[in-house]
Scaffold this motif. Structure first.
Motif, PDB file in Angstrom:
ATOM      1  N   GLY A 161      66.434  29.654  59.584  1.00  0.00           N
ATOM      2  CA  GLY A 161      66.342  28.349  58.929  1.00  0.00           C
ATOM      3  C   GLY A 161      65.587  27.340  59.775  1.00  0.00           C
ATOM      4  N   HIS A 162      65.338  26.196  59.209  1.00  0.00           N
ATOM      5  CA  HIS A 162      64.550  25.185  59.914  1.00  0.00           C
ATOM      6  C   HIS A 162      65.308  24.562  61.075  1.00  0.00           C
ATOM      7  CE1 HIS A 162      62.584  21.351  60.764  1.00  0.00           C
ATOM      8  NE2 HIS A 162      61.481  21.908  60.287  1.00  0.00           N
ATOM      9  N   GLY A 163      66.584  24.222  60.836  1.00  0.00           N
ATOM     10  CA  GLY A 163      67.338  23.472  61.834  1.00  0.00           C
ATOM     11  C   GLY A 163      67.246  21.980  61.548  1.00  0.00           C
ATOM     12  N   ALA A 164      68.250  21.228  62.024  1.00  0.00           N
ATOM     13  CA  ALA A 164      68.282  19.782  61.790  1.00  0.00           C
ATOM     14  C   ALA A 164      69.137  19.147  62.866  1.00  0.00           C
ATOM     15  CB  ALA A 164      68.867  19.481  60.408  1.00  0.00           C
ATOM     16  N   ARG A 165      69.030  17.834  62.989  1.00  0.00           N
ATOM     17  CA  ARG A 165      69.824  17.133  64.011  1.00  0.00           C
ATOM     18  C   ARG A 165      71.306  17.147  63.665  1.00  0.00           C
ATOM     19  NH1 ARG A 165      65.201  14.657  63.886  1.00  0.00           N
ATOM     20  NH2 ARG A 165      64.018  14.643  65.826  1.00  0.00           N
ATOM     21  N   ASP A 166      71.630  17.001  62.374  1.00  0.00           N
ATOM     22  CA  ASP A 166      73.025  16.915  61.935  1.00  0.00           C
ATOM     23  C   ASP A 166      73.651  18.316  61.931  1.00  0.00           C
ATOM     24  OD1 ASP A 166      75.420  16.651  60.529  1.00  0.00           O
ATOM     25  OD2 ASP A 166      74.596  15.149  59.168  1.00  0.00           O
ATOM     26  N   PRO A 167      74.694  18.534  62.761  1.00  0.00           N
ATOM     27  CA  PRO A 167      75.284  19.881  62.826  1.00  0.00           C
ATOM     28  C   PRO A 167      75.833  20.375  61.486  1.00  0.00           C
ATOM     29  CG  PRO A 167      76.618  18.285  64.059  1.00  0.00           C
ATOM     30  CD  PRO A 167      75.345  17.588  63.672  1.00  0.00           C
ATOM     31  N   ARG A 168      76.195  19.425  60.588  1.00  0.00           N
ATOM     32  CA  ARG A 168      76.717  19.837  59.272  1.00  0.00           C
ATOM     33  C   ARG A 168      75.649  20.523  58.430  1.00  0.00           C
ATOM     34  NH1 ARG A 168      79.081  14.022  57.767  1.00  0.00           N
ATOM     35  NH2 ARG A 168      77.010  13.563  58.611  1.00  0.00           N
ATOM     36  N   TRP A 169      74.384  20.307  58.796  1.00  0.00           N
ATOM     37  CA  TRP A 169      73.285  20.939  58.071  1.00  0.00           C
ATOM     38  C   TRP A 169      73.423  22.456  58.072  1.00  0.00           C
ATOM     39  CZ3 TRP A 169      69.156  24.219  59.130  1.00  0.00           C
ATOM     40  CH2 TRP A 169      68.106  24.215  58.188  1.00  0.00           C
ATOM     41  N   ALA A 170      73.995  22.997  59.141  1.00  0.00           N
ATOM     42  CA  ALA A 170      74.081  24.455  59.272  1.00  0.00           C
ATOM     43  C   ALA A 170      75.198  25.069  58.445  1.00  0.00           C
ATOM     44  CB  ALA A 170      74.236  24.847  60.746  1.00  0.00           C
ATOM     45  N   GLU A 171      76.099  24.253  57.883  1.00  0.00           N
ATOM     46  CA  GLU A 171      77.266  24.796  57.166  1.00  0.00           C
ATOM     47  C   GLU A 171      76.912  25.816  56.082  1.00  0.00           C
ATOM     48  OE1 GLU A 171      79.506  21.423  55.806  1.00  0.00           O
ATOM     49  OE2 GLU A 171      80.036  20.836  57.848  1.00  0.00           O
ATOM     50  N   PRO A 172      75.981  25.489  55.153  1.00  0.00           N
ATOM     51  CA  PRO A 172      75.677  26.501  54.130  1.00  0.00           C
ATOM     52  C   PRO A 172      75.063  27.775  54.715  1.00  0.00           C
ATOM     53  CG  PRO A 172      74.280  24.547  53.870  1.00  0.00           C
ATOM     54  CD  PRO A 172      75.308  24.217  54.899  1.00  0.00           C
ATOM     55  N   PHE A 173      74.396  27.654  55.873  1.00  0.00           N
ATOM     56  CA  PHE A 173      73.855  28.856  56.515  1.00  0.00           C
ATOM     57  C   PHE A 173      74.981  29.736  57.048  1.00  0.00           C
ATOM     58  CE2 PHE A 173      70.300  26.037  56.370  1.00  0.00           C
ATOM     59  CZ  PHE A 173      69.207  26.861  56.190  1.00  0.00           C
TER      60      PHE A 173
END
Lengths: 128, 128
Positions: free
Chosen positions: B10-22
């Protein structure tokens, strides 16, 4: 009863080919809704046009009284949690007579994740 | 026959919650493959760890002789068309005895797009 529009909201990218699956998604959604349903538009956060206020203004000008924005993102990071609600607020203020709703990120939907699982299994050839 | 690993990229993001669906996607994929199948890992292009070379090195150290990388992206822009093949080449050079394959972006798959269409219809309440 007025028309109900759907706006598919994506991030946008420099490469114009990036938008291809969004165009295919919009075409599929139009076909699924049928010819008498409201419009389906694309809108982007950055690097591509139109932006969300433009896409929503066009649907309002076309007679939509209800608009659902669907963020076509995998994760809910800053773009979906912070940038998007701000833009939605601006749009609601600009069109007070229109009901503008915002869905959760499509990539958080269980059925979408299940479809990605099937894609992964297929791509890995189901090898153990 | 050696183990076949899958890396969800995945791309990645600053917000750690972004990774939840991954994480949910990885858990679903592990469940679908079964307990005796190879590992499923996450890897990110930027802003989150591990990166792809680290995730692949870990699967190789764990005994994988075949690894399928699935880009969990909606569009195929510069990240998937240019950055990812470069990283894959680096990984192949680092592990010449391992077959490392790269799938197309999950968001280009027709069944995934169909699932998103259903999500949009549901969120719009099927209004016309």
């Amino acid at each position: 009863m007025g028309t109900h529009g759907i706006v598919l909201f994506g991030h946008g990218a420099r490469d114009p080919r990036w938008a291809e699956p969004f165009e295919r998604l919009a075409a599929k959604l139009r076909a699924a809704r049928g010819a008498t349903a409201g419009p389906v538009s694309l809108a982007f956060l950055e690097l591509m046009t139109p932006d969300l206020p433009t896409a929503i203004a066009e649907q309002v000008a076309g007679g939509c009284v209800e608009i659902t924005v669907v963020p076509v993102f995998f994760g809910q990071g800053g773009h979906v949690r912070r940038d998007l609600p701000n833009v939605i607020d601006v749009c609601r203020a600009a069109h007070p007579g229109v009901e503008i709703r915002c869905a959760g990120a499509a990539g958080e939907d269980d059925a979408v994740l299940d479809a990605i699982v099937q894609y992964c299994l297929q791509e890995a050839g189901n090898a153990g």
